[in-house]
Write a protein that holds these residues in place. Structure first.
Motif, PDB file in Angstrom:
ATOM      1  N   GLU A   1       0.824  -1.209   0.000  1.00 60.73           N
ATOM      2  CA  GLU A   1       0.000   0.000   0.000  1.00 60.73           C
ATOM      3  C   GLU A   1       0.861   1.264   0.000  1.00 60.73           C
ATOM      4  N   GLY A   2       2.039   1.183   0.595  1.00 61.77           N
ATOM      5  CA  GLY A   2       2.906   2.351   0.680  1.00 61.77           C
ATOM      6  C   GLY A   2       3.762   2.579  -0.541  1.00 61.77           C
ATOM      7  N   LEU A   3       3.871   1.596  -1.430  1.00 61.93           N
ATOM      8  CA  LEU A   3       4.753   1.732  -2.586  1.00 61.93           C
ATOM      9  C   LEU A   3       4.383   2.907  -3.487  1.00 61.93           C
ATOM     10  N   PRO A   4       3.127   3.050  -3.934  1.00 55.40           N
ATOM     11  CA  PRO A   4       2.813   4.226  -4.760  1.00 55.40           C
ATOM     12  C   PRO A   4       2.990   5.546  -4.011  1.00 55.40           C
ATOM     13  N   ILE A   5       2.745   5.536  -2.694  1.00 60.26           N
ATOM     14  CA  ILE A   5       2.956   6.762  -1.910  1.00 60.26           C
ATOM     15  C   ILE A   5       4.431   7.129  -1.927  1.00 60.26           C
ATOM     16  N   PHE A   6       5.291   6.138  -1.709  1.00 62.69           N
ATOM     17  CA  PHE A   6       6.734   6.364  -1.688  1.00 62.69           C
ATOM     18  C   PHE A   6       7.230   6.859  -3.039  1.00 62.69           C
TER      19      PHE A   6
ATOM     20  N   VAL B   1      -7.962  -0.069 -13.520  1.00 64.31           N
ATOM     21  CA  VAL B   1      -7.072  -1.128 -13.028  1.00 64.31           C
ATOM     22  C   VAL B   1      -6.902  -0.911 -11.534  1.00 64.31           C
ATOM     23  N   GLY B   2      -7.218  -1.922 -10.734  1.00 64.61           N
ATOM     24  CA  GLY B   2      -7.046  -1.722  -9.296  1.00 64.61           C
ATOM     25  C   GLY B   2      -7.484  -2.900  -8.458  1.00 64.61           C
ATOM     26  N   ILE B   3      -7.360  -2.711  -7.152  1.00 63.78           N
ATOM     27  CA  ILE B   3      -7.708  -3.741  -6.178  1.00 63.78           C
ATOM     28  C   ILE B   3      -8.647  -3.146  -5.142  1.00 63.78           C
ATOM     29  N   LEU B   4      -9.744  -3.836  -4.893  1.00 64.16           N
ATOM     30  CA  LEU B   4     -10.687  -3.441  -3.853  1.00 64.16           C
ATOM     31  C   LEU B   4     -10.294  -4.091  -2.535  1.00 64.16           C
ATOM     32  N   ILE B   5     -10.204  -3.284  -1.501  1.00 67.21           N
ATOM     33  CA  ILE B   5      -9.998  -3.799  -0.145  1.00 67.21           C
ATOM     34  C   ILE B   5     -11.341  -3.630   0.561  1.00 67.21           C
ATOM     35  N   ILE B   6     -12.058  -4.720   0.735  1.00 70.53           N
ATOM     36  CA  ILE B   6     -13.422  -4.670   1.241  1.00 70.53           C
ATOM     37  C   ILE B   6     -13.417  -4.960   2.741  1.00 70.53           C
TER      38      ILE B   6
ATOM     39  N   LEU C   1      -2.972 -10.801 -14.790  1.00 72.58           N
ATOM     40  CA  LEU C   1      -4.021 -10.468 -15.760  1.00 72.58           C
ATOM     41  C   LEU C   1      -3.546  -9.408 -16.760  1.00 72.58           C
ATOM     42  N   LEU C   2      -2.689  -8.494 -16.319  1.00 66.45           N
ATOM     43  CA  LEU C   2      -2.157  -7.493 -17.246  1.00 66.45           C
ATOM     44  C   LEU C   2      -1.383  -8.166 -18.377  1.00 66.45           C
ATOM     45  N   PHE C   3      -0.704  -9.262 -18.043  1.00 66.38           N
ATOM     46  CA  PHE C   3       0.016 -10.027 -19.065  1.00 66.38           C
ATOM     47  C   PHE C   3      -0.957 -10.861 -19.891  1.00 66.38           C
ATOM     48  N   ALA C   4      -1.854 -11.587 -19.214  1.00 67.04           N
ATOM     49  CA  ALA C   4      -2.755 -12.510 -19.902  1.00 67.04           C
ATOM     50  C   ALA C   4      -3.686 -11.785 -20.865  1.00 67.04           C
ATOM     51  N   LEU C   5      -4.086 -10.552 -20.521  1.00 62.44           N
ATOM     52  CA  LEU C   5      -5.025  -9.795 -21.348  1.00 62.44           C
ATOM     53  C   LEU C   5      -4.330  -8.711 -22.167  1.00 62.44           C
ATOM     54  N   ASP C   6      -2.995  -8.709 -22.154  1.00 58.84           N
ATOM     55  CA  ASP C   6      -2.216  -7.714 -22.900  1.00 58.84           C
ATOM     56  C   ASP C   6      -2.683  -6.307 -22.555  1.00 58.84           C
ATOM     57  N   PHE C   7      -2.827  -6.060 -21.253  1.00 64.23           N
ATOM     58  CA  PHE C   7      -3.384  -4.802 -20.750  1.00 64.23           C
ATOM     59  C   PHE C   7      -2.261  -3.807 -20.518  1.00 64.23           C
ATOM     60  N   GLU C   8      -2.511  -2.554 -20.872  1.00 65.39           N
ATOM     61  CA  GLU C   8      -1.514  -1.514 -20.643  1.00 65.39           C
ATOM     62  C   GLU C   8      -1.454  -1.138 -19.169  1.00 65.39           C
ATOM     63  N   ASP C   9      -0.248  -0.879 -18.672  1.00 61.02           N
ATOM     64  CA  ASP C   9      -0.104  -0.396 -17.302  1.00 61.02           C
ATOM     65  C   ASP C   9      -0.722   0.997 -17.193  1.00 61.02           C
ATOM     66  N   PRO C  10      -1.418   1.287 -16.095  1.00 58.49           N
ATOM     67  CA  PRO C  10      -2.010   2.624 -15.939  1.00 58.49           C
ATOM     68  C   PRO C  10      -0.934   3.697 -15.884  1.00 58.49           C
ATOM     69  N   LYS C  11      -1.130   4.780 -16.633  1.00 65.72           N
ATOM     70  CA  LYS C  11      -0.118   5.833 -16.728  1.00 65.72           C
ATOM     71  C   LYS C  11       0.109   6.532 -15.392  1.00 65.72           C
ATOM     72  N   GLN C  12      -0.964   6.680 -14.593  1.00 69.15           N
ATOM     73  CA  GLN C  12      -0.809   7.385 -13.320  1.00 69.15           C
ATOM     74  C   GLN C  12      -0.061   6.546 -12.285  1.00 69.15           C
ATOM     75  N   LEU C  13       0.196   5.268 -12.618  1.00 67.98           N
ATOM     76  CA  LEU C  13       0.956   4.375 -11.726  1.00 67.98           C
ATOM     77  C   LEU C  13       2.182   3.818 -12.461  1.00 67.98           C
ATOM     78  N   LYS C  14       2.728   4.624 -13.347  1.00 71.07           N
ATOM     79  CA  LYS C  14       3.845   4.193 -14.187  1.00 71.07           C
ATOM     80  C   LYS C  14       5.014   3.663 -13.371  1.00 71.07           C
ATOM     81  N   TYR C  15       5.425   4.409 -12.350  1.00 71.84           N
ATOM     82  CA  TYR C  15       6.624   4.030 -11.596  1.00 71.84           C
ATOM     83  C   TYR C  15       6.354   2.850 -10.662  1.00 71.84           C
TER      84      TYR C  15
END
Length: 292
Positions: free
Chosen positions: A184-189, A216-221, A263-277
């Motif tokens: 959870e802290g990786l994108p913040i860092f 593209v994302g993960i739900l924490i329910i 799934l990004l690999f299996a579906l040939d999905f582009e990485d989200p630009k706002q989470l590039k790093y």
């Protein structure tokens, strides 16, 4: 230059012979625009040829058998795995050339979204064990990343501080919570918007509201009956693509993120630009490491 021309001639021969992996990477269109499907890092088998003796029509029949098997309450997992392996080339060709919506893939290839089959699909594409490699890498890097987070938490405002304070309040499953905090802290860092990747919602919130705006994302329910004095309890993790929950009930955040990555690999999905790093850190390596 001699090697360059030799490889160019070799690719031309493969293209003339009908090799899909080479054909998909040629320049197309009268304006000279390049319609190139570039492999992701570590992707070694993204456009295979059909198995010997198989054609689009025969593999389509196998796909229909696979879909019917997925409709059964008691599924034959061995049969599903066999059909998934057999139809890999048809699936890859369809995903790369047609570029279907995720909802269409979910309808035509529902088995891709089964955790075990997704891991097998990732291994077909990259020759890497998805969960084993991902978990081992996170286990290796968690102590160092937590030290970095704590040493520089003042530089990231209250978001990182709140995340670390929540970790310090945990009294059970400490190892799991440490790894979740690292993710959870990786994108913040990396000074990116963590809410673009992780979204927390209540378990009684309607599904369409849970996934609204998530490409593209993960739900924490979490449970919605937690008292103000206690930390909310996570009920499940879910993977979202194009506002659709494609995989439910992941056991923990590291598994959910691994499934998303697969799934990004299996579906040939582009990485989200706002989470590039963030995704670059996860992908970067020698092609055999998911988190380094």
């Amino acid at each position: 230059m001699s090697i360059k021309y030799k490889l160019g001639n070799y690719r031309s021969k493969l293209r003339s012979a009908g090799c899909n992996e080479v054909s998909i990477n040629r320049k197309r269109g009268g304006d000279g625009a390049s319609a190139v499907k570039e492999a992701k890092r570590g992707e070694v088998n993204y456009m295979p040829d059909h198995p010997k003796g198989q054609s689009d029509d025969s593999l389509e029949e196998e796909r229909l058998i696979l879909v019917e098997e997925m409709k059964k309450k008691t599924k034959n997992e061995v049969l599903i795995n066999q059909k998934m392996s057999l139809t890999f080339s048809l699936r890859g060709k369809e995903i790369v050339e047609v570029v279907p919506m995720v909802s269409e893939v979910l309808e035509r290839w529902p088995a891709v979204f089964l955790p075990n089959e997704l891991c097998d699909e990732f291994k077909r594409i990259t020759s890497v064990d998805l969960l084993k490699t991902f978990r081992a890498s996170i286990h290796q890097h968690t102590p160092q990343l937590l030290k970095l987070y704590r040493a520089r938490k003042g530089a990231f405002g209250t978001e990182m501080e709140d995340l670390l304070n929540k970790l310090d309040q945990q009294t059970t499953n400490i190892v799991t919570h440490r790894k979740q905090t690292v993710l959870e802290g990786l994108p913040i860092f990396l000074r990116e918007d963590s809410s673009a990747l992780f979204k927390t919602c209540l378990d009684k919130t309607p599904e369409d509201r849970q996934t609204r705006g998530m490409k593209v994302g993960i739900l924490i329910i979490i449970e919605d009956d937690a008292t103000p004095t206690t930390l909310p309890s996570v009920t499940k993790f879910a993977v979202v693509l194009e506002e659709v929950i494609v995989l439910k009930d992941a056991p923990d955040l590291q598994s959910a993120l691994a499934y998303l990555f697969g799934l990004l690999f299996a579906l040939d999905f582009e990485d989200p630009k706002q989470l590039k790093y963030t995704f670059e850190v996860i992908e970067k390596g020698d092609g055999h490491s998911l988190f380094c």
